[in-house]
Design a protein around this motif. Structure first.
Motif, PDB file in Angstrom:
ATOM      1  N   LEU A  39       4.903   3.843   5.248  1.00 37.19           N
ATOM      2  CA  LEU A  39       4.216   3.757   3.967  1.00 37.19           C
ATOM      3  C   LEU A  39       2.743   3.461   4.172  1.00 37.19           C
ATOM      4  CD1 LEU A  39       6.770   1.548   1.996  1.00 37.19           C
ATOM      5  CD2 LEU A  39       6.518   4.026   1.894  1.00 37.19           C
ATOM      6  N   THR A  40       1.940   3.982   3.264  1.00 39.49           N
ATOM      7  CA  THR A  40       0.520   3.644   3.293  1.00 39.49           C
ATOM      8  C   THR A  40       0.351   2.250   2.696  1.00 39.49           C
ATOM      9  OG1 THR A  40       0.093   4.512   1.081  1.00 39.49           O
ATOM     10  CG2 THR A  40      -0.076   6.080   2.927  1.00 39.49           C
ATOM     11  N   GLU A  41      -0.804   1.674   2.898  1.00 43.26           N
ATOM     12  CA  GLU A  41      -1.077   0.353   2.314  1.00 43.26           C
ATOM     13  C   GLU A  41      -1.004   0.415   0.789  1.00 43.26           C
ATOM     14  OE1 GLU A  41      -1.324  -2.741   3.578  1.00 43.26           O
ATOM     15  OE2 GLU A  41      -0.669  -1.714   5.393  1.00 43.26           O
ATOM     16  N   LYS A  42      -1.486   1.520   0.218  1.00 44.02           N
ATOM     17  CA  LYS A  42      -1.434   1.692  -1.235  1.00 44.02           C
ATOM     18  C   LYS A  42       0.021   1.713  -1.734  1.00 44.02           C
ATOM     19  CE  LYS A  42      -3.137   4.697  -4.921  1.00 44.02           C
ATOM     20  NZ  LYS A  42      -3.886   5.916  -5.249  1.00 44.02           N
ATOM     21  N   GLN A  43       0.896   2.415  -1.012  1.00 45.25           N
ATOM     22  CA  GLN A  43       2.307   2.470  -1.382  1.00 45.25           C
ATOM     23  C   GLN A  43       2.963   1.097  -1.260  1.00 45.25           C
ATOM     24  OE1 GLN A  43       3.240   5.584   1.436  1.00 45.25           O
ATOM     25  NE2 GLN A  43       3.599   7.065  -0.229  1.00 45.25           N
ATOM     26  N   LYS A  44       2.626   0.373  -0.187  1.00 49.00           N
ATOM     27  CA  LYS A  44       3.184  -0.972  -0.004  1.00 49.00           C
ATOM     28  C   LYS A  44       2.765  -1.898  -1.137  1.00 49.00           C
ATOM     29  CE  LYS A  44       3.335  -0.710   5.037  1.00 49.00           C
ATOM     30  NZ  LYS A  44       2.762  -1.207   6.285  1.00 49.00           N
ATOM     31  N   LYS A  45       1.495  -1.820  -1.534  1.00 48.73           N
ATOM     32  CA  LYS A  45       0.999  -2.658  -2.634  1.00 48.73           C
ATOM     33  C   LYS A  45       1.712  -2.316  -3.942  1.00 48.73           C
ATOM     34  CE  LYS A  45      -3.563  -3.626  -0.742  1.00 48.73           C
ATOM     35  NZ  LYS A  45      -5.002  -3.411  -0.854  1.00 48.73           N
ATOM     36  N   GLU A  46       1.921  -1.026  -4.171  1.00 49.49           N
ATOM     37  CA  GLU A  46       2.618  -0.599  -5.395  1.00 49.49           C
ATOM     38  C   GLU A  46       4.062  -1.108  -5.400  1.00 49.49           C
ATOM     39  OE1 GLU A  46       3.355   1.066  -9.092  1.00 49.49           O
ATOM     40  OE2 GLU A  46       1.429   0.746  -8.108  1.00 49.49           O
ATOM     41  N   ASP A  48       5.211  -3.751  -3.791  1.00 53.32           N
ATOM     42  CA  ASP A  48       5.143  -5.204  -3.984  1.00 53.32           C
ATOM     43  C   ASP A  48       4.925  -5.548  -5.455  1.00 53.32           C
ATOM     44  OD1 ASP A  48       5.547  -5.682  -1.298  1.00 53.32           O
ATOM     45  OD2 ASP A  48       3.413  -5.931  -0.842  1.00 53.32           O
ATOM     46  N   LYS A  49       4.037  -4.785  -6.114  1.00 48.32           N
ATOM     47  CA  LYS A  49       3.774  -4.999  -7.541  1.00 48.32           C
ATOM     48  C   LYS A  49       5.035  -4.775  -8.371  1.00 48.32           C
ATOM     49  CE  LYS A  49       1.659  -2.514 -11.162  1.00 48.32           C
ATOM     50  NZ  LYS A  49       1.279  -1.169 -11.402  1.00 48.32           N
ATOM     51  N   ARG A  50       5.752  -3.699  -8.081  1.00 44.44           N
ATOM     52  CA  ARG A  50       6.981  -3.381  -8.825  1.00 44.44           C
ATOM     53  C   ARG A  50       8.066  -4.426  -8.585  1.00 44.44           C
ATOM     54  NH1 ARG A  50       7.784   3.159  -8.783  1.00 44.44           N
ATOM     55  NH2 ARG A  50       5.660   3.693  -9.387  1.00 44.44           N
ATOM     56  N   MET A  51       8.172  -4.891  -7.345  1.00 41.65           N
ATOM     57  CA  MET A  51       9.162  -5.933  -7.045  1.00 41.65           C
ATOM     58  C   MET A  51       8.848  -7.216  -7.802  1.00 41.65           C
ATOM     59  SD  MET A  51      11.646  -4.937  -5.163  1.00 41.65           S
ATOM     60  CE  MET A  51      12.315  -6.516  -4.687  1.00 41.65           C
ATOM     61  N   GLU A  56      10.151 -10.939 -12.213  1.00 40.72           N
ATOM     62  CA  GLU A  56       9.741 -11.657 -13.410  1.00 40.72           C
ATOM     63  C   GLU A  56      10.558 -11.254 -14.639  1.00 40.72           C
ATOM     64  OE1 GLU A  56       5.567 -10.830 -13.638  1.00 40.72           O
ATOM     65  OE2 GLU A  56       5.060 -12.321 -12.111  1.00 40.72           O
ATOM     66  N   ASN A  57      10.989 -10.001 -14.686  1.00 41.64           N
ATOM     67  CA  ASN A  57      11.756  -9.514 -15.833  1.00 41.64           C
ATOM     68  C   ASN A  57      12.788  -8.489 -15.355  1.00 41.64           C
ATOM     69  OD1 ASN A  57      12.693  -8.875 -18.323  1.00 41.64           O
ATOM     70  ND2 ASN A  57      10.791  -8.031 -19.101  1.00 41.64           N
ATOM     71  N   PRO A  58      13.906  -8.960 -14.792  1.00 44.70           N
ATOM     72  CA  PRO A  58      14.879  -8.045 -14.182  1.00 44.70           C
ATOM     73  C   PRO A  58      15.552  -7.076 -15.156  1.00 44.70           C
ATOM     74  CG  PRO A  58      15.575 -10.337 -13.941  1.00 44.70           C
ATOM     75  CD  PRO A  58      14.256 -10.341 -14.625  1.00 44.70           C
ATOM     76  N   LYS A  59      15.532  -7.356 -16.437  1.00 42.85           N
ATOM     77  CA  LYS A  59      16.206  -6.474 -17.395  1.00 42.85           C
ATOM     78  C   LYS A  59      15.269  -5.419 -17.979  1.00 42.85           C
ATOM     79  CE  LYS A  59      19.783  -9.712 -18.541  1.00 42.85           C
ATOM     80  NZ  LYS A  59      21.091  -9.182 -18.389  1.00 42.85           N
ATOM     81  N   SER A  60      14.025  -5.370 -17.512  1.00 45.76           N
ATOM     82  CA  SER A  60      13.055  -4.439 -18.085  1.00 45.76           C
ATOM     83  C   SER A  60      13.238  -3.003 -17.590  1.00 45.76           C
ATOM     84  CB  SER A  60      11.635  -4.897 -17.774  1.00 45.76           C
ATOM     85  OG  SER A  60      11.387  -4.797 -16.392  1.00 45.76           O
TER      86      SER A  60
END
Length: 77
Positions: A39-46, A48-51, A56-60
């Motif tokens: 993965l690129t750094e950009k993909q890893k950051k994305e 991490d953001k999604r995780m 924070e809101n598992p039912k979303s």
């Protein structure tokens, strides 16, 4: 047959299978055949953001199978 159609066909087969050993064999084959793509750094950051959003809101999110069913019906696969 397109790659997407092949994927949909395989998903349909697996969803309708009640044989756990068959599903395990398919899973093992796919895992063995797939090579890890770095993965690129950009993909890893994305990711991490999604995780973090999910934690924070598992039912979303959407159920993956519901999502695939909607795609299949939308594109008549």
């Amino acid at each position: 047959m397109s790659v997407q159609a092949e994927k949909s066909f395989l998903i349909d087969l697996l969803q309708n299978s009640n044989d756990a050993s068959f599903i395990q064999k398919v899973k093992n084959f796919v895992l063995k055949e797939m090579e890890a793509i770095p993965l690129t750094e950009k993909q890893k950051k994305e990711l991490d953001k999604r995780m973090l959003e999910h934690q924070e809101n598992p039912k979303s999110g959407l159920d993956a199978f519901d999502f695939l069913d909607k795609l299949a019906s939308k594109y008549e696969l």
